[in-house]
Design a protein around this motif. Sequence first.
Motif, mmCIF file in Angstrom:
data_model
loop_
_atom_site.group_PDB
_atom_site.id
_atom_site.type_symbol
_atom_site.label_atom_id
_atom_site.label_comp_id
_atom_site.label_asym_id
_atom_site.label_seq_id
_atom_site.Cartn_x
_atom_site.Cartn_y
_atom_site.Cartn_z
ATOM 1 N N TYR A 15 0.879 -1.168 0.000
ATOM 2 C CA TYR A 15 0.000 0.000 0.000
ATOM 3 C C TYR A 15 0.914 1.214 0.000
ATOM 4 O O TYR A 15 1.678 1.408 0.945
ATOM 5 N N CYS A 52 -7.313 2.339 -3.440
ATOM 6 C CA CYS A 52 -7.959 1.964 -2.193
ATOM 7 C C CYS A 52 -7.861 3.124 -1.207
ATOM 8 O O CYS A 52 -7.134 4.090 -1.434
ATOM 9 N N GLY A 75 -7.953 3.950 3.233
ATOM 10 C CA GLY A 75 -7.884 3.354 4.559
ATOM 11 C C GLY A 75 -7.255 4.319 5.541
ATOM 12 O O GLY A 75 -6.972 5.470 5.215
ATOM 13 N N TYR A 113 -10.241 8.404 6.014
ATOM 14 C CA TYR A 113 -9.663 7.622 4.930
ATOM 15 C C TYR A 113 -8.657 8.421 4.114
ATOM 16 O O TYR A 113 -8.880 9.569 3.786
#
Length: 108
Positions: free
Chosen positions: A7, A34, A36, A51
Amino acid sequence: MKEIRAYIQPFMLSKLTQILLEIPNFPGMSVSDCEGFGREKLVPRQDYTPYVSRKRIEIFAPDEMVECIFSAVMTSANTHQQGAGKVYIIDVERGGKICTGEQGEELA
């Protein structure tokens, strides 16, 4: 076979890709967007969302290539700041090619 899952900051993707393509017989990778968050907590606001956008990289590689790929990701995606990203190495039991029906531990 292992999966290297990373990531990273979105702006580091092109640099990482260039480095990985220099590795002989690099098996390829998948990239997805993505969001997170980690352990770090910020002061909440009314319009606040915890996020943060990231790129998720998935690479399936033979065991003998894992350390080289892992090191390349760790070095080239490093922003030298907190939140630069994470990298994981995950065991893969077996894989399969849908079009041919082949299955096995060595399929990436």
